[in-house]
Write an enzyme that holds these catalytic residues in place. Sequence first.
Site, PDB file in Angstrom:
ATOM      1  N   TYR A  90     -14.085  -2.601   6.434  1.00 16.15           N
ATOM      2  CA  TYR A  90     -13.841  -1.755   7.605  1.00 16.15           C
ATOM      3  C   TYR A  90     -13.128  -2.577   8.647  1.00 16.15           C
ATOM      4  O   TYR A  90     -13.561  -3.687   8.977  1.00 16.15           O
ATOM      5  CB  TYR A  90     -15.153  -1.230   8.195  1.00 16.15           C
ATOM      6  N   GLU A 136     -11.778  -1.018  11.776  1.00 15.05           N
ATOM      7  CA  GLU A 136     -11.420  -0.089  12.857  1.00 15.05           C
ATOM      8  C   GLU A 136     -10.904  -0.848  14.063  1.00 15.05           C
ATOM      9  O   GLU A 136     -11.462  -1.888  14.446  1.00 15.05           O
ATOM     10  CB  GLU A 136     -12.641   0.738  13.266  1.00 15.05           C
ATOM     11  N   ASP A 149      10.603  13.622  11.672  1.00 21.57           N
ATOM     12  CA  ASP A 149       9.787  13.377  10.476  1.00 21.57           C
ATOM     13  C   ASP A 149      10.777  12.987   9.378  1.00 21.57           C
ATOM     14  O   ASP A 149      11.456  13.844   8.809  1.00 21.57           O
ATOM     15  CB  ASP A 149       9.024  14.665  10.129  1.00 21.57           C
ATOM     16  N   THR A 201       6.239   9.058   5.583  1.00 20.83           N
ATOM     17  CA  THR A 201       5.331   8.620   4.522  1.00 20.83           C
ATOM     18  C   THR A 201       5.945   7.358   3.917  1.00 20.83           C
ATOM     19  O   THR A 201       7.097   7.013   4.217  1.00 20.83           O
ATOM     20  CB  THR A 201       5.200   9.676   3.410  1.00 20.83           C
ATOM     21  N   LYS A 244       7.648   8.196  -0.794  1.00 22.96           N
ATOM     22  CA  LYS A 244       8.758   9.004  -1.319  1.00 22.96           C
ATOM     23  C   LYS A 244       9.947   8.088  -1.638  1.00 22.96           C
ATOM     24  O   LYS A 244       9.798   7.197  -2.470  1.00 22.96           O
ATOM     25  CB  LYS A 244       9.088  10.105  -0.307  1.00 22.96           C
ATOM     26  N   ARG A 255       0.904   5.580  -1.350  1.00 20.16           N
ATOM     27  CA  ARG A 255       0.770   6.842  -0.611  1.00 20.16           C
ATOM     28  C   ARG A 255       0.228   6.521   0.779  1.00 20.16           C
ATOM     29  O   ARG A 255      -0.844   5.921   0.907  1.00 20.16           O
ATOM     30  CB  ARG A 255      -0.209   7.778  -1.329  1.00 20.16           C
TER      31      ARG A 255
HETATM   32  N1  DSN Z   1       4.368  17.727  -0.314  1.00 16.93           N
HETATM   33  C1  DSN Z   1       5.479  16.925   0.127  1.00 16.93           C
HETATM   34  C2  DSN Z   1       6.747  17.392  -0.478  1.00 16.93           C
HETATM   35  O1  DSN Z   1       6.707  17.711  -1.643  1.00 16.93           O
HETATM   36  O2  DSN Z   1       7.788  17.414   0.153  1.00 16.93           O
HETATM   37  C3  DSN Z   1       5.557  16.829   1.587  1.00 16.93           C
HETATM   38  O3  DSN Z   1       4.297  16.650   2.122  1.00 16.93           O
END
Ligand code: DSN
Length: 418
Positions: free
Chosen positions: A57, A59, A203, A229, A232, A238
């Site tokens: 932990y 925090e 975003d 994120t 991707k 993730r």
């Molecule tokens: N679920 C993702 C996507 O497929 O674009 C975004 O959160």
Amino acid sequence: MSFLRKLDLVEKVDPEIAELILKELDRQVYGINLIASENYADEAVIQVQATVLTNKYAEGYPSRRYYSGCEMYDQIERIAVERVKQLFNAEHANVQPHSGSQANLAVYLAFLKPGDTVLAMDLAHGGHLTHGSSINFSGILYRFIHYGVDRSTELIDYDQVEKLALEYKPRMIVAGASAYPREIDFKRFREICDKVGAYLMVDMAHIAGLIAAGLHMNPVPYADFVTSTTQKTLKGPRGGFILCRREYAEAMDRAVFPGTQSGPLMHIIAAKAVAFKLASTEEFREYQRLIVRDARALASSLDSRGYRIVSGGTDNHLLLVDLKRLGVSGRNAQDVLEKTRIYVNKNLVPYDEKPPYITSGIRLGTSCVAARSMKESEMDTIARFIDTSLKNRRDSTILKKVEEEVIEFCKSFPIYGD
Ligand code: DSN
């Protein structure tokens, strides 16, 4: 043998789960993944996540933790923060958000009050759930107004964005999408925000890798806050992160912890640090260039087979295919392609008349195939697999044959060495 297949300890305590993991590894290896939001994390990134860092932990923030024993975690988090700041040329970064949705939640919490007006892209035109969908916290807590794409060009209608901004005077404008195949003009968004005194949040989750490689306009100089994120195009674990200007740093950090999260996932933060390091290499930039070339090649191979590509092509890692001409829904196409081990997701196309769980289109991304070094000529082979599967969707013998071809094809393109 890759360490990914060595699950001896799991096999001993839980053979059921071990078996499912190995089957999933085979699904990934012997299948073509065209899901635009997915990728294959580097083995080093995966290895970091399976370490003792998961036990702690921590925090708080470096040197300001609520638990003792955080010396290594302070160093790890500082490294991750510095690397991501450098990658995107940002003044401040928070690497604790567990996901992109958590990152967006924290920005809204820090800079909006419930009921405030926000202008964002319509989910049906390529936006995201957290950009104000009525069934998501964002649409429940704030008053979202949506802009979309032009009916004929299928490009973001910046004049409409400006008109809506002048009409509704939003406190924040959100730019960024999860199913938009074209470059986004963040400078124009900034100009619109300045006209109405709105914050600009970008975003960049889908295109973060392309931005890191200099292949897409970087939103950092224009936006007040940038969320993302890491899994991707960025090819990390993730997770999420937020970039912002120094003046917002304190409010931003408070909104992440204690505002919306408690204990940070330190094994994931360490994996993010590794991914940021990898993303700063020339090899990564070359990989991102291949993603874009592959997406263009796949769009053009499908186009030459009679498929309508939304907006006529792509500038990034994804394309949207409108299947109306073929008389098959997105859901049906997704199911048929899964039978031949080609993974895509059903997706609304702009002005779709079908509901979101049926849709008229599919979204295809090339991050995964490019990660396997599949090049432009392989995109033509994949387009042929897709075309044969969809046109023969009721013929199980042909589908079986395509599945066998896909398995053979995948053997030449390993994901993890062997
Ligand atoms: N679920 C993702 C996507 O497929 O674009 C975004 O959160």
